[in-house]
Design a protein around this motif. Structure first.
Motif, PDB file in Angstrom:
ATOM      1  N   PRO A   2      -1.290  -4.352  -9.048  1.00  0.00           N
ATOM      2  CA  PRO A   2      -0.864  -2.981  -8.727  1.00  0.00           C
ATOM      3  C   PRO A   2      -2.014  -2.045  -8.377  1.00  0.00           C
ATOM      4  N   SER A   3      -3.216  -2.407  -8.770  1.00  0.00           N
ATOM      5  CA  SER A   3      -4.351  -1.509  -8.517  1.00  0.00           C
ATOM      6  C   SER A   3      -4.664  -1.364  -7.032  1.00  0.00           C
ATOM      7  N   ILE A   4      -4.158  -2.299  -6.202  1.00  0.00           N
ATOM      8  CA  ILE A   4      -4.465  -2.187  -4.768  1.00  0.00           C
ATOM      9  C   ILE A   4      -3.771  -0.979  -4.141  1.00  0.00           C
ATOM     10  N   TRP A   5      -2.795  -0.414  -4.864  1.00  0.00           N
ATOM     11  CA  TRP A   5      -2.076   0.731  -4.313  1.00  0.00           C
ATOM     12  C   TRP A   5      -2.661   2.056  -4.782  1.00  0.00           C
ATOM     13  N   ASN A   6      -3.793   2.025  -5.473  1.00  0.00           N
ATOM     14  CA  ASN A   6      -4.442   3.269  -5.875  1.00  0.00           C
ATOM     15  C   ASN A   6      -4.862   4.060  -4.636  1.00  0.00           C
ATOM     16  N   GLY A   7      -4.464   5.308  -4.601  1.00  0.00           N
ATOM     17  CA  GLY A   7      -4.790   6.145  -3.452  1.00  0.00           C
ATOM     18  C   GLY A   7      -3.868   5.974  -2.272  1.00  0.00           C
ATOM     19  N   ALA A   8      -2.774   5.242  -2.442  1.00  0.00           N
ATOM     20  CA  ALA A   8      -1.844   5.022  -1.325  1.00  0.00           C
ATOM     21  C   ALA A   8      -1.097   6.308  -1.001  1.00  0.00           C
ATOM     22  N   ASP A   9      -0.676   6.424   0.243  1.00  0.00           N
ATOM     23  CA  ASP A   9       0.073   7.587   0.696  1.00  0.00           C
ATOM     24  C   ASP A   9       1.566   7.335   0.540  1.00  0.00           C
ATOM     25  N   ILE A  10       2.305   8.406   0.303  1.00  0.00           N
ATOM     26  CA  ILE A  10       3.742   8.328   0.063  1.00  0.00           C
ATOM     27  C   ILE A  10       4.494   8.497   1.371  1.00  0.00           C
ATOM     28  N   VAL A  11       5.531   7.692   1.558  1.00  0.00           N
ATOM     29  CA  VAL A  11       6.438   7.819   2.704  1.00  0.00           C
ATOM     30  C   VAL A  11       7.810   8.192   2.151  1.00  0.00           C
ATOM     31  N   SER A  12       8.318   9.328   2.566  1.00  0.00           N
ATOM     32  CA  SER A  12       9.624   9.794   2.078  1.00  0.00           C
ATOM     33  C   SER A  12      10.702   9.524   3.126  1.00  0.00           C
ATOM     34  N   ASP A  13      11.946   9.647   2.704  1.00  0.00           N
ATOM     35  CA  ASP A  13      13.090   9.382   3.574  1.00  0.00           C
ATOM     36  C   ASP A  13      14.128  10.473   3.349  1.00  0.00           C
ATOM     37  N   ALA A  14      14.628  11.048   4.436  1.00  0.00           N
ATOM     38  CA  ALA A  14      15.610  12.123   4.331  1.00  0.00           C
ATOM     39  C   ALA A  14      17.028  11.603   4.164  1.00  0.00           C
ATOM     40  N   ARG A  15      17.246  10.288   4.298  1.00  0.00           N
ATOM     41  CA  ARG A  15      18.589   9.725   4.190  1.00  0.00           C
ATOM     42  C   ARG A  15      18.978   9.570   2.733  1.00  0.00           C
ATOM     43  N   GLN A  16      20.256   9.275   2.517  1.00  0.00           N
ATOM     44  CA  GLN A  16      20.731   8.968   1.179  1.00  0.00           C
ATOM     45  C   GLN A  16      21.802   7.895   1.264  1.00  0.00           C
ATOM     46  N   GLY A  17      21.892   7.103   0.215  1.00  0.00           N
ATOM     47  CA  GLY A  17      22.874   6.022   0.166  1.00  0.00           C
ATOM     48  C   GLY A  17      22.261   4.774  -0.432  1.00  0.00           C
ATOM     49  N   TYR A  18      23.099   3.756  -0.614  1.00  0.00           N
ATOM     50  CA  TYR A  18      22.637   2.477  -1.146  1.00  0.00           C
ATOM     51  C   TYR A  18      21.968   1.664  -0.039  1.00  0.00           C
ATOM     52  N   LEU A  19      20.849   1.061  -0.384  1.00  0.00           N
ATOM     53  CA  LEU A  19      20.171   0.184   0.565  1.00  0.00           C
ATOM     54  C   LEU A  19      20.972  -1.112   0.680  1.00  0.00           C
ATOM     55  N   GLN A  20      21.611  -1.305   1.830  1.00  0.00           N
ATOM     56  CA  GLN A  20      22.484  -2.459   2.022  1.00  0.00           C
ATOM     57  C   GLN A  20      21.789  -3.608   2.739  1.00  0.00           C
ATOM     58  N   GLN A  21      20.959  -3.295   3.710  1.00  0.00           N
ATOM     59  CA  GLN A  21      20.291  -4.340   4.489  1.00  0.00           C
ATOM     60  C   GLN A  21      18.824  -3.993   4.641  1.00  0.00           C
TER      61      GLN A  21
END
Length: 438
Positions: A200-219
């Motif tokens: 998990p340490s490889i993600w230190n300093g990673a940037d966040i990607v957000s999503d404006a959608r909502q719902g269950y991830l189906q595919q």
């Protein structure tokens, strides 16, 4: 885009109206084609005058076609009104989420399609019949086919009654959902070892990607998103997996380094919906089984035998997982992890299988005993130490709950004997229960 196409075809396959609509279309086109054959004179006169084809007049033809059309549409409405009432009762006992198994059932769809297709065929043929004052035309072949379809509808009605009587049986429903679980295990697990999850340490300093959608991830089109990440020399870690709910504006992934177009790439590789589906979500099918058991254990129903039937299927699912690897969620390109998706673990699957049932079965000795027996059977085929530790943890939880909720000493002794059999199975393998009895 591929994820959206998969979602589209998955949704289309579960729609109740698709097959009936196709059969109605076949009825209309078939009527047009057969009437054209009647008009072309292909049918010989000796066959029309024989006993096999309808050889009456136009008035009788109109009466016959009207009777077939009105009776089939009337029976269709009556039968499916009764079906809705039966499904309402079934939903109250087994859970409303299982209604999708009835709506996507091909037998139900075929029955409705047969009635509506016969109605459409007869109606289209009826419009072509002409009396002598209108320039007489009687489509003898079309009328004969309409009569045959009427008898097919009668047979379909008999089939449908028996089919629905079996489908609303709780054991049949449990078996159908367990087949879905087995299909999910075969589809979402593999015989080959999976890549290790990176530190998990490889993600230190990673940037966040957000999503404006909502719902269950189906595919999720993981390979396509992994190819995109490899092409842009970045690494993505999704924060949700198929079956999880995506909240609007919340983080859906982290990536390092951040690359332009990441939000669009993730959006193209994922498809959201208003409800969970089982095509890429093994936990969903398991939760359907668990819901049947939990409802059966409710005070209003109080049916421990149904809960025990569910536990048998859950034990079979654990046995089928032996020797198979759950996906690690790691996608490699040139031996480098470019995409990591949260994975479903054996520990999480067992929690989803047994926790709710155990918590609702407090005081039900028969169900608690059956949980321990299922765990004994699963431990008898499992060889991975970590998985055996998980099974042992659930066996200990059952015994702890029984110690607090079971007042009868004899019942408690029975539970302790089952737990001892599990521990003997863990130590000595398949010969463990015999050692425990000795």
């Amino acid at each position: 885009m591929i994820a959206r196409l998969r979602k589209f075809f998955s949704d289309l396959g579960e729609r109740f109206w698709v097959l009936p609509a196709l059969m109605v279309l076949c009825g209309i086109l078939g009527a047009v084609g057969v009437v054209h054959l009647d008009r072309s004179g292909v049918v010989p006169e000796w066959l029309i005058a024989g006993p096999w084809l309808y050889n009456g007049g136009a008035t009788g033809a109109r009466t016959l076609l009207g009777a077939v059309a009105s009776s089939t549409i009337g029976v269709a409405g009556t039968v499916f009104s009764i079906t809705i009432a039966a499904l309402s009762l079934a939903a109250g006992q087994m859970g409303p989420r299982l209604l999708r198994n009835f709506t996507r059932d091909r037998g139900n769809q075929f029955t409705l399609g047969t009635f509506l297709g016969t109605f459409s065929f007869s109606l289209m043929v009826l419009r072509s019949v002409r009396t002598p004052s209108e320039g007489e035309f009687v489509p003898h072949l079309s009328l004969t086919i309409s009569i045959v379809l009427a008898f097919v509808s009668v047979g379909t009605l008999v089939f449908f009654v028996g089919h629905m009587a079996g489908r609303i049986n709780v054991d049949t429903v449990i078996e159908l959902v367990s087949l879905e679980v087995r299909s999910g295990i075969a589809r979402l697990t593999t015989d080959h070892p999976q890549p290790a999850v990176p530190d998990p340490s490889i993600w230190n300093g990673a940037d966040i990607v957000s999503d404006a959608r909502q719902g269950y991830l189906q595919q999720l089109e993981g390979d396509g998103l992994a190819d995109w990440a490899a092409k842009h020399r970045t690494a993505i870690r999704l924060l949700v997996r198929p079956g999880d709910y995506v909240f609007p504006g919340a983080a859906i992934a982290v990536m390092i380094p951040l690359v332009d177009g990441a939000e669009a790439a993730i959006r193209d590789a994922t498809a959201l919906g208003a409800q969970r589906v089982s095509s890429a979500d093994l936990e969903f099918a398991l939760r359907q089984l668990v819901e049947v058991a939990v409802r059966a254990l409710s005070p209003g129903i109080n049916d421990p035998h149904t809960a025990m039937s569910v536990l048998d299927r859950l034990g079979a699912a654990l046995c089928e997982l032996e020797g198979r690897h759950l996906g690690s969620g790691v996608f490699l390109r040139q031996d480098r992890p470019v995409l990591v998706v949260p994975r479903i673990t054996y520990d999480g699957l067992c929690d989803g299988m047994f926790n709710l049932i155990r918590q609702n079965a407090a005081g039900s000795v028969a169900v608690l005993i059956r949980i321990l027996e299922v765990l004994v059977s699963a431990a008898g085929v499992e060889t991975v130490a970590e998985r055996l530790d998980t099974l042992q943890r659930h066996a200990a939880l059952v015994l702890d709950d029984a110690t607090r909720s079971v007042a009868n000493p004899d019942d408690l002794d029975d539970l302790r004997q089952r737990h001892h059999a599990f521990m003997s199975m863990r130590r000595h393998g398949p010969a463990g229960p015999a050692v425990a009895q000795a």
